[in-house]
Design an enzyme around this catalytic site. Structure first.
Site, PDB file in Angstrom:
ATOM      1  CE  LYS A  46       0.018  -0.722   4.913  1.00  0.00           C
ATOM      2  NZ  LYS A  46      -0.620  -1.391   6.027  1.00  0.00           N
ATOM      3  NE  ARG A 145      -6.722  -0.612  10.420  1.00  0.00           N
ATOM      4  CZ  ARG A 145      -5.459  -0.727   9.988  1.00  0.00           C
ATOM      5  NH1 ARG A 145      -4.669   0.329   9.974  1.00  0.00           N
ATOM      6  NH2 ARG A 145      -4.996  -1.892   9.564  1.00  0.00           N
ATOM      7  CG  HIS A 174      -3.552  -5.032  11.602  1.00  0.00           C
ATOM      8  ND1 HIS A 174      -2.374  -5.574  11.123  1.00  0.00           N
ATOM      9  CD2 HIS A 174      -3.334  -3.695  11.710  1.00  0.00           C
ATOM     10  CE1 HIS A 174      -1.485  -4.595  10.950  1.00  0.00           C
ATOM     11  NE2 HIS A 174      -2.038  -3.453  11.306  1.00  0.00           N
ATOM     12  NE  ARG A 226      -2.119  -8.578   7.440  1.00  0.00           N
ATOM     13  CZ  ARG A 226      -2.761  -9.035   8.506  1.00  0.00           C
ATOM     14  NH1 ARG A 226      -3.350 -10.211   8.487  1.00  0.00           N
ATOM     15  NH2 ARG A 226      -2.844  -8.298   9.603  1.00  0.00           N
ATOM     16  CE1 TYR A 267      10.179  32.486   1.954  1.00  0.00           C
ATOM     17  CE2 TYR A 267      10.449  30.100   2.002  1.00  0.00           C
ATOM     18  CZ  TYR A 267      10.109  31.260   1.325  1.00  0.00           C
ATOM     19  OH  TYR A 267       9.695  31.175   0.026  1.00  0.00           O
ATOM     20  CB  CYS A 314      12.232  26.610   0.954  1.00  0.00           C
ATOM     21  SG  CYS A 314      13.479  27.721   1.616  1.00  0.00           S
ATOM     22  CG  ASP A 316      10.035  24.337  -4.541  1.00  0.00           C
ATOM     23  OD1 ASP A 316       9.198  23.423  -4.540  1.00  0.00           O
ATOM     24  OD2 ASP A 316       9.748  25.532  -4.710  1.00  0.00           O
TER      25      ASP A 316
HETATM   26  C1  LIG Z   1       0.075  -2.154   6.773  1.00  0.00           C
HETATM   27  C2  LIG Z   1      -0.439  -3.435   7.239  1.00  0.00           C
HETATM   28  C3  LIG Z   1       0.427  -4.506   7.455  1.00  0.00           C
HETATM   29  C4  LIG Z   1       1.934  -4.376   7.374  1.00  0.00           C
HETATM   30  O1  LIG Z   1       2.432  -3.756   8.530  1.00  0.00           O
HETATM   31  P1  LIG Z   1       4.009  -3.645   8.796  1.00  0.00           P
HETATM   32  O2  LIG Z   1       4.094  -3.100  10.162  1.00  0.00           O
HETATM   33  O3  LIG Z   1       4.555  -2.750   7.751  1.00  0.00           O
HETATM   34  O4  LIG Z   1       4.565  -5.008   8.681  1.00  0.00           O
HETATM   35  C5  LIG Z   1      -0.128  -5.729   7.763  1.00  0.00           C
HETATM   36  N1  LIG Z   1      -1.474  -5.868   7.897  1.00  0.00           N
HETATM   37  C6  LIG Z   1      -2.332  -4.845   7.733  1.00  0.00           C
HETATM   38  C7  LIG Z   1      -3.795  -5.077   7.905  1.00  0.00           C
HETATM   39  C8  LIG Z   1      -1.850  -3.594   7.420  1.00  0.00           C
HETATM   40  O5  LIG Z   1      -2.700  -2.577   7.270  1.00  0.00           O
END
Ligand SMILES: *Cc1c(COP(=O)(O)O)cnc(C)c1O
Length: 373
Positions: A46, A145, A174, A226, A267, A314, A316
């Site tokens: 992502k 969530r 998660h 994951r 600045y 800044c 840029d």
């Molecule tokens: C982003 C995400 C992960 C990965 O998390 P890391 O801490 O980068 O390993 C795994 N599962 C879900 C649902 C996530 O949103």
């Protein structure tokens, strides 16, 4: 004596760029596979693959036979499919909108189901199709969530099982505190997930562990993990010495001047020279995602030496105090990564900005081109 520039740019037409080391990223995947001993890998890519470039990372993951990709929006999934990544399963995590169901199914993206209502919506739409919707049921265990509570999730599961339009691929949850495996909340989350698996009549892809949990707790790898940040070589720092970051942020000195004692830089006059000094200008700023919070605290590498950023960053450009140091227009500037013996890490930058490495990496936007080395 004018030394020859040690760092002639490989990208003479670019002022600022990101380099992604292919061999380092692939070695991380290889290391992960070795550590997992057969557990499947779902690579979360992502947010432009944590700023590393969505399509490039997806292709390398596929070449290394990563089992699954995960994104967090329909549009990320479509980008992958339209780029020809057709055979690898892709899970769109989180909650989807009703209007997105048709496209999710058309592009053969795995849906995350976390409410009975959404499951019914998918069913209504699918009843006119011959193909099945591939779904992962997300269970609420403590993150609060997305995900359905234990009892509801049982009802949803039975419904998904009964309706022929669904193929239940996975069950997942998660962790909210994955870096603290012994915390009561983590224990509660793991216990709830275990209870689910034990009561589940069929084997599916059960997945819970992100990066920290993958490294810290092999007993919760289940059938798939994951890990995102870990594959990018960044987490958890002290435990992942086998993994290395493949990300560098580089620029080139665009201007040089001498300023007198008492003169300010940039600045807001936030930096005033205490003596005559030499200032180099570097063409990167907060408009690229290089955080303004690094004003007067961040450092950069030029000719393998660290120099402080002075004055407010800044949109840029930013300015660096060379003091007695040496730099010439065109010299390579490393803002993240290695130069000679010196190294600036994403963790270092995140700490200075009082945030996490994830936010730093995903903040670098499309204005900075990404090159593979
Ligand atoms: C982003 C995400 C992960 C990965 O998390 P890391 O801490 O980068 O390993 C795994 N599962 C879900 C649902 C996530 O949103």
């Amino acid at each position: 004596m004018l030394k020859s520039a040690p760092s002639v740019s490989s990208y003479p037409l670019e002022s600022t760029w990101i380099e992604i080391k292919k061999d380092v990223f692939k070695r991380n995947l290889w290391q992960l596979k070795k550590d997992l001993k057969g557990t499947k890998i779902c690579l979360p890519i992502k947010a432009n693959a944590y700023g590393h470039g969505l399509l490039q990372i997806a292709r390398w993951a596929k070449e290394e036979q990563v089992d699954y990709l995960a994104v967090s929006s329909l549009s990320e999934g479509i980008k992958l499919r339209e780029a020809g990544l057709n055979t690898i399963p892709i899970l769109v995590m989180g909650a989807f909108q009703s209007e997105q169901i048709q496209s999710l199914v058309d592009y053969e993206l795995d849906l995350s189901i976390s409410s009975f209502h959404k499951a019914q919506e998918v069913q209504r739409l699918m009843s006119s199709f011959s193909k099945k919707a591939r779904v992962h049921l997300e269970i609420e265990t403590g993150m609060n969530r997305t995900g359905s509570r234990f009892e509801t999730s049982k009802r949803i599961y039975d419904y998904l099982q009964k309706e022929p339009c669904f193929e239940i691929v996975g069950i997942y949850s998660h962790l909210a505190l994955s870096e603290d495996i012994d915390h009561p909340l983590t224990k509660k989350q793991i216990a709830l997930f275990d209870r689910w698996i034990k009561s589940c009549p069929y084997p599916h892809l059960f997945h819970l562990a992100n990066s920290s949990a993958t490294v810290l707790c092999p007993s919760i790898h289940y059938s798939m993990v994951r890990p995102g940040l870990l594959c990018f070589g960044l987490c958890p720092k002290e435990l992942s010495l086998k993994y290395a970051s493949c990300f560098s942020l580089k620029s080139r000195v665009s201007f040089f001047k001498v300023i007198e004692k008492g003169e300010s830089v940039g600045y807001g006059t936030s930096y005033i020279a205490q003596k005559q000094t030499r200032i180099a200008t570097v063409p990167i700023g907060y408009g690229d995602g290089y955080r303004r919070a690094l004003s007067n605290v961040g450092e950069v590498l030029i000719r393998s030496k660290r120099y402080p950023i002075v004055g407010h960053i800044c949109m840029d450009q930013l300015m660096v105090d060379l003091n007695q140091g040496e730099a010439y227009v065109g010299d390579e500037v490393v803002l993240i990564g290695q130069q000679g013996e010196e190294c600036i890490t994403v963790q270092e930058i995140a700490k200075l900005c009082q945030t996490i490495p994830y936010e730093i990496l995903t903040g670098f936007n499309e204005r900075i081109p990404r090159y593979v080395t």
